[in-house]
Design a protein around this motif. Structure first.
Motif, PDB file in Angstrom:
ATOM      1  N   GLU A 262       0.850  -1.185   0.000  1.00 11.76           N
ATOM      2  CA  GLU A 262       0.000   0.000   0.000  1.00 11.76           C
ATOM      3  C   GLU A 262       0.890   1.241   0.000  1.00 11.76           C
ATOM      4  O   GLU A 262       1.718   1.418   0.896  1.00 11.76           O
ATOM      5  CB  GLU A 262      -0.917   0.009   1.226  1.00 11.76           C
ATOM      6  CG  GLU A 262      -1.929  -1.128   1.268  1.00 11.76           C
ATOM      7  CD  GLU A 262      -2.965  -1.027   0.161  1.00 11.76           C
ATOM      8  OE1 GLU A 262      -3.237   0.121  -0.291  1.00 11.76           O
ATOM      9  OE2 GLU A 262      -3.483  -2.078  -0.260  1.00 11.76           O
ATOM     10  N   LEU A 263       0.723   2.083  -1.004  1.00 12.40           N
ATOM     11  CA  LEU A 263       1.503   3.312  -1.106  1.00 12.40           C
ATOM     12  C   LEU A 263       0.568   4.487  -1.362  1.00 12.40           C
ATOM     13  O   LEU A 263      -0.339   4.392  -2.193  1.00 12.40           O
ATOM     14  CB  LEU A 263       2.518   3.223  -2.256  1.00 12.40           C
ATOM     15  CG  LEU A 263       3.661   2.220  -2.117  1.00 12.40           C
ATOM     16  CD1 LEU A 263       4.447   2.149  -3.423  1.00 12.40           C
ATOM     17  CD2 LEU A 263       4.584   2.597  -0.969  1.00 12.40           C
ATOM     18  N   THR A 264       0.798   5.576  -0.661  1.00 14.62           N
ATOM     19  CA  THR A 264       0.050   6.794  -0.936  1.00 14.62           C
ATOM     20  C   THR A 264       0.701   7.523  -2.106  1.00 14.62           C
ATOM     21  O   THR A 264       1.827   7.199  -2.518  1.00 14.62           O
ATOM     22  CB  THR A 264       0.039   7.713   0.290  1.00 14.62           C
ATOM     23  OG1 THR A 264       1.385   8.178   0.533  1.00 14.62           O
ATOM     24  CG2 THR A 264      -0.474   6.982   1.523  1.00 14.62           C
ATOM     25  N   ALA A 265       0.016   8.525  -2.621  1.00 15.27           N
ATOM     26  CA  ALA A 265       0.583   9.334  -3.702  1.00 15.27           C
ATOM     27  C   ALA A 265       1.868  10.011  -3.240  1.00 15.27           C
ATOM     28  O   ALA A 265       2.840  10.116  -4.002  1.00 15.27           O
ATOM     29  CB  ALA A 265      -0.431  10.370  -4.171  1.00 15.27           C
ATOM     30  N   ASP A 266       1.887  10.456  -1.987  1.00 14.33           N
ATOM     31  CA  ASP A 266       3.097  11.079  -1.442  1.00 14.33           C
ATOM     32  C   ASP A 266       4.246  10.079  -1.386  1.00 14.33           C
ATOM     33  O   ASP A 266       5.404  10.435  -1.644  1.00 14.33           O
ATOM     34  CB  ASP A 266       2.828  11.631  -0.043  1.00 14.33           C
ATOM     35  CG  ASP A 266       2.001  12.910  -0.062  1.00 14.33           C
ATOM     36  OD1 ASP A 266       1.929  13.557  -1.124  1.00 14.33           O
ATOM     37  OD2 ASP A 266       1.426  13.258   0.989  1.00 14.33           O
ATOM     38  N   ASP A 267       3.932   8.829  -1.028  1.00 14.44           N
ATOM     39  CA  ASP A 267       4.965   7.788  -0.984  1.00 14.44           C
ATOM     40  C   ASP A 267       5.603   7.594  -2.356  1.00 14.44           C
ATOM     41  O   ASP A 267       6.829   7.500  -2.482  1.00 14.44           O
ATOM     42  CB  ASP A 267       4.364   6.457  -0.521  1.00 14.44           C
ATOM     43  CG  ASP A 267       3.921   6.469   0.928  1.00 14.44           C
ATOM     44  OD1 ASP A 267       4.476   7.264   1.716  1.00 14.44           O
ATOM     45  OD2 ASP A 267       3.016   5.680   1.270  1.00 14.44           O
TER      46      ASP A 267
ATOM     47  N   LEU B  83      -1.176  11.738 -10.619  1.00 19.13           N
ATOM     48  CA  LEU B  83      -0.636  11.886  -9.269  1.00 19.13           C
ATOM     49  C   LEU B  83       0.481  12.924  -9.206  1.00 19.13           C
ATOM     50  O   LEU B  83       0.971  13.237  -8.121  1.00 19.13           O
ATOM     51  CB  LEU B  83      -0.105  10.538  -8.771  1.00 19.13           C
ATOM     52  CG  LEU B  83      -1.125   9.396  -8.722  1.00 19.13           C
ATOM     53  CD1 LEU B  83      -0.453   8.101  -8.286  1.00 19.13           C
ATOM     54  CD2 LEU B  83      -2.271   9.746  -7.788  1.00 19.13           C
TER      55      LEU B  83
ATOM     56  N   ARG C  30       5.617   9.666  -4.928  1.00 17.19           N
ATOM     57  CA  ARG C  30       6.377  10.854  -5.332  1.00 17.19           C
ATOM     58  C   ARG C  30       7.732  10.906  -4.623  1.00 17.19           C
ATOM     59  O   ARG C  30       8.743  11.308  -5.220  1.00 17.19           O
ATOM     60  CB  ARG C  30       5.560  12.116  -5.046  1.00 17.19           C
ATOM     61  CG  ARG C  30       4.400  12.331  -6.024  1.00 17.19           C
ATOM     62  CD  ARG C  30       3.788  13.712  -5.864  1.00 17.19           C
ATOM     63  NE  ARG C  30       3.031  13.827  -4.617  1.00 17.19           N
ATOM     64  CZ  ARG C  30       1.721  13.649  -4.513  1.00 17.19           C
ATOM     65  NH1 ARG C  30       1.011  13.325  -5.595  1.00 17.19           N
ATOM     66  NH2 ARG C  30       1.108  13.796  -3.352  1.00 17.19           N
TER      67      ARG C  30
END
Length: 377
Positions: free
Chosen positions: A39-44, A310, A46
């Motif tokens: 699981e990765l967020t958009a911030d992760d 993203l 980037r």
């Protein structure tokens, strides 16, 4: 039974290359794997992209400095950024990394100042960073020897009795495909297996051991060698930063909880020369390099960010500007490095002063002083 006319061994049927663990295709499409959820967020994502771009820019600047005579040597990581950033970001503050001389991306993840890396290759220090502070050991030039150091360190963690606790760490040892032919690596596998040591062996299979191709080093995929020592192995797409992160994270978590060693084969490609003293055009075809360019680790993350809306042009421009600034500071710092005092070579050799070392230092000091006497006369 037929006999292989080249090797004189029983011939075996050709087997298809195993499919590596992959979470991001070369086209930038996200895919799932049942054994390695991530699981990765958009911030992760980037942040990972920024790591990849800056690491490559540091590497290119170091190559340029070498060509201009400012460094004695440089071992480029070009093409291997995803393997290093993915695995490096999987480490926690309690883990200890044992690198070769090419893990510049992992060093970046462990907050080692890139200027310290250049100091080593400029010949002005022995590394310049505190391994305990960064959880990142000094670079090792002797091929494969760091795997033994890492295994011993892992056995020490085991004897500290902290495995399974929140403060538990593991060791991770980096090496290349060529190092798997070294006795030290195989001895490390034996000790790690027998003692169930908390260690991850991370092999960056970049296809070439200087000028020796992989097919002249092993007749089976490298990750399968772990089976012979009694611990698991896995092949991961070494140009997929998502997969390298997920696979390494799971392996380290298993090691920290007492489940023993694991071998990760990151299947990637060395896009540059072995070092700046090497000329790869003498032993490999241009077409091979071009085919691997299509699997570029940075471009696939950029494609993922773009197709998912993203990141925009301003973000990509900002990352390029940051990378340019890092490179400029690196060049400025490199050119400003003072030459070391000749007698400093005797420091940091032994924990306690050795009589023979003292004698040699005194003789060398007298030798240096003789030049001053000649000038004075």
């Amino acid at each position: 039974m037929t006999i292989d006319s080249v090797r004189g061994a029983p011939a075996t049927a050709a087997t298809a290359e195993p499919e590596p663990v992959r979470l991001l295709t070369p086209e930038g499409e996200r895919v799932d794997h049942p054994d390695y959820p991530l699981e990765l967020t958009a911030d992760d994502v980037r942040a990972l992209y920024r790591d990849l771009v800056i690491t490559r820019r540091i590497d290119l600047e170091a190559v340029a400095l070498t060509r201009q005579g400012e460094l004695g040597l440089w071992a480029s990581l070009l093409g291997q950024e995803a393997a290093q950033i993915g695995s490096g970001r999987a480490c926690t503050e309690h883990d200890m990394v044992f690198p070769t001389y090419r893990e510049h991306g992992v060093a970046w993840c462990r907050d080692v100042n890139p200027l310290n890396l250049l100091g080593l290759f400029r010949g002005v220090n022995h590394g310049g960073w505190d391994p305990a502070e960064h959880g990142f050991h000094l670079y090792t030039v002797v091929i494969g020897s760091q795997t033994l150091h890492a295994t011993g360190y892992a056995m020490g963690i085991q004897r500290d009795g902290v495995l399974g606790s929140p403060s538990a760490g593991a060791a991770i040892a980096y090496f290349g495909d060529g190092a798997t032919s070294q006795g030290d690596v195989n001895e490390a596998f034996v000790f790690a297996s027998v003692f169930n040591a908390p260690i991850v062996f991370f092999c960056q299979n970049n296809q070439w051991a200087i000028s020796e191709p992989l097919e002249k080093q092993s007749r089976i995929p490298l990750y399968k060698r772990a089976q012979g020592y009694g611990f698991p192995g896995v092949r991961v797409d070494g140009n997929d930063v998502f997969a390298c992160l997920a696979v390494t994270r799971k392996a380290l978590e298993a090691a920290r909880t007492g489940q023993g060693p694991m071998l990760i084969e990151a299947y990637t490609y060395r896009m540059g020369a072995h070092t700046t003293t090497d000329d790869p055009t003498r032993y490999r075809m241009k077409a091979e390099e071009e085919s691997w360019k299509l699997k570029d680790p940075i471009e696939r993350v950029k494609a993922y960010l773009t197709r998912g809306d993203l990141a925009d042009a301003a973000f990509f421009d900002g990352v390029e500007a940051d990378a340019k600034d890092v490179a400029a500071e690196l060049r400025k710092g490199c050119l400003a490095m003072p030459d070391p005092e000749p007698l400093s070579m005797f420091e940091h050799v032994y924990a306690e002063r050795h009589p023979l070392m003292t004698e040699e230092q005194e003789k060398f000091a007298a030798y240096l002083a003789s030049f001053e006497e000649e000038v004075a006369s």
